[in-house]
Design a protein around this motif. Structure first.
Motif, short mmCIF file in Angstrom:
data_model
loop_
_atom_site.label_atom_id
_atom_site.label_comp_id
_atom_site.label_asym_id
_atom_site.label_seq_id
_atom_site.Cartn_x
_atom_site.Cartn_y
_atom_site.Cartn_z
N SER A 3 37.60 3.93 9.68
CA SER A 3 38.50 3.43 10.73
C SER A 3 37.87 2.36 11.58
CB SER A 3 38.96 4.59 11.62
OG SER A 3 37.86 5.25 12.22
N THR A 64 45.39 13.64 1.31
CA THR A 64 44.68 14.11 2.51
C THR A 64 43.32 13.45 2.61
OG1 THR A 64 45.83 16.23 2.30
CG2 THR A 64 43.94 16.15 3.77
N PHE A 65 42.62 13.33 1.47
CA PHE A 65 41.33 12.65 1.46
C PHE A 65 41.47 11.20 1.93
CE2 PHE A 65 38.48 9.77 -0.87
CZ PHE A 65 37.25 10.20 -0.39
N MET A 67 43.89 9.88 3.78
CA MET A 67 44.25 9.84 5.20
C MET A 67 43.01 9.98 6.07
SD MET A 67 47.75 12.14 5.18
CE MET A 67 47.97 12.05 6.96
N ASN A 68 42.14 10.92 5.70
CA ASN A 68 40.92 11.14 6.48
C ASN A 68 39.87 10.06 6.24
OD1 ASN A 68 41.66 13.57 7.86
ND2 ASN A 68 41.39 14.69 5.95
N ASN A 71 41.22 7.02 8.39
CA ASN A 71 41.56 7.32 9.78
C ASN A 71 40.61 8.38 10.33
OD1 ASN A 71 44.55 6.04 10.15
ND2 ASN A 71 44.34 6.93 8.11
N ASP A 72 40.30 8.29 11.59
CA ASP A 72 39.52 9.32 12.26
C ASP A 72 40.51 10.28 12.92
OD1 ASP A 72 37.53 10.81 13.40
OD2 ASP A 72 37.12 9.39 15.04
N ILE A 73 41.05 11.24 12.13
CA ILE A 73 42.17 12.08 12.57
C ILE A 73 41.65 13.37 13.18
CG2 ILE A 73 44.28 13.27 11.91
CD1 ILE A 73 44.53 11.38 9.55
N ASP A 74 42.17 13.69 14.34
CA ASP A 74 41.95 15.00 14.96
C ASP A 74 43.15 15.87 14.61
OD1 ASP A 74 41.32 17.17 16.52
OD2 ASP A 74 41.80 16.20 18.44
N TRP A 75 42.97 16.80 13.66
CA TRP A 75 44.04 17.69 13.24
C TRP A 75 44.09 18.89 14.20
CZ3 TRP A 75 47.16 16.76 8.88
CH2 TRP A 75 46.75 15.70 8.06
N LYS A 247 45.37 8.67 15.06
CA LYS A 247 44.34 9.35 15.84
C LYS A 247 44.47 10.87 15.82
CE LYS A 247 42.63 5.42 17.11
NZ LYS A 247 41.38 4.95 16.47
N ARG A 248 45.66 11.38 16.08
CA ARG A 248 45.85 12.83 16.17
C ARG A 248 47.11 13.24 15.43
NH1 ARG A 248 45.89 14.55 22.30
NH2 ARG A 248 46.69 12.42 22.55
#
Length: 309
Positions: A3, A64-65, A67-68, A71-75, A247-248
């Motif tokens: 990201s 999913t791989f 997306m992560n 992006n630096d996603i906070d799930w 982000k989230r």
């Protein structure tokens, strides 16, 4: 993970990889549908269905791989502790973006059985798409218009019977049926057009959920009412995800009972229809209030941080 790169560099790479992932699994799954047509034997169909479920899991895992990766996603997932992969669920969710599909699939991956989407019966005849979805055991929903039922009253109830038969294969295989109850992605323009009474949602469409419950309600262990929130990406969620800006992802789940309150003859019993619509509208009101409280708490937290500085 990537990201930190400029969005204009991430966009063509991420879009290409997501498209390749879809194309790859589409190519793998389509021959399975053709095999089901050519070999109409229960044992063969059972093997093909098992392969299809693994293909869907493969598509989800790669999505999913990716997306992560970009992006630096906070799930942030809550309310899902009592779920398991050996039960049957009807999952209903609000709809903000096409990203909802890979997000819900990622949510389901470790918690509940692979999702199935109800499709219109006409789609089964679309080349590749129809056979591919059939191979994945997506249930087809056949509905008759009021005009056709008026001319052919003998068809009354046939649509539910047809759908119930298409779902019989799930009787011995734990399954999650997905329904985006609003029927369309929620935008400010659509809210105005539909005169939505909600701040963050479109009005729910009760017919599809009621149809699903009438078709296979006795098979469901629970209804999952999922609230999807993208608090930092409210305008262009899909584009933001492809550019590494997501982000989230907030997923809040309510587990609801399947009882006489939600199973009945929605299309012919006026009293049940009114009660069911009220039940669903109440759920949507609670969902709207939950989203509002979430944003309010976020704003309060930001105000506290500013005050502390």
């Amino acid at each position: 993970m990537l990201s930190f790169l400029p969005g204009f560099l991430i966009l063509p790479i991420s879009f290409s990889l997501f498209a390749l992932n879809l194309a790859f699994w589409g190519i793998v799954v389509t021959p399975l549908g053709l095999l089901k047509l050519l070999l109409p034997f229960a044992a063969v169909h059972k093997i093909i269905a098992a392969i299809g479920r693994r293909c869907y899991r493969g598509w989800t895992a790669v999505n999913t791989f990716l997306m992560n990766l970009f992006n630096d996603i906070d799930w942030q997932i809550s309310g899902a502790k009592q779920l398991d992969k050996d039960s049957w669920y009807l999952l209903m969710a609000n709809h903000k973006s096409w990203v909802d599909i890979p997000v819900v699939s990622a949510f389901a991956y470790h918690l509940i059985p692979e999702p199935k989407f109800f499709l219109k019966d006409q789609l089964k005849w679309v080349p590749f798409l129809g056979t591919g979805c059939w191979a994945l055991d997506m249930p087809y929903m056949k509905r008759y218009s009021a005009a056709k039922l008026a001319k052919h009253p003998e068809l009354k109830g046939k649509d539910i019977d047809t759908t119930r038969k298409s779902c019989e294969k799930f009787r011995f295989t734990p399954t999650t049926i997905i329904n985006f109850v609003e029927g369309s992605r929620c935008t400010a323009q659509k809210q105005r057009e539909k005169n939505s009474p909600f701040t963050y949602l479109l009005p729910p469409k009760a017919g599809g959920v009621a149809f699903t419950l009438a078709s296979m309600g006795e098979q469901f262990n629970a209804i999952l009412d999922i609230t999807l929130i993208y608090p930092d990406n409210q305008q262009h969620i899909a584009l933001d995800m492809l550019m590494g800006r997501l982000k989230r992802v907030v997923i809040q789940a309510d587990i609801l009972a399947v009882d006489e309150q939600v199973i009945g003859d929605y299309f012919n019993d006026a009293l049940f229809r009114d009660n069911f619509q009220q039940w669903l509208n109440n759920r949507w009101q609670l969902k709207d209030q939950r989203i509002g409280r979430f944003y309010q708490q976020q704003q309060q937290a930001k105000s506290s941080e500013i005050a502390a500085c």
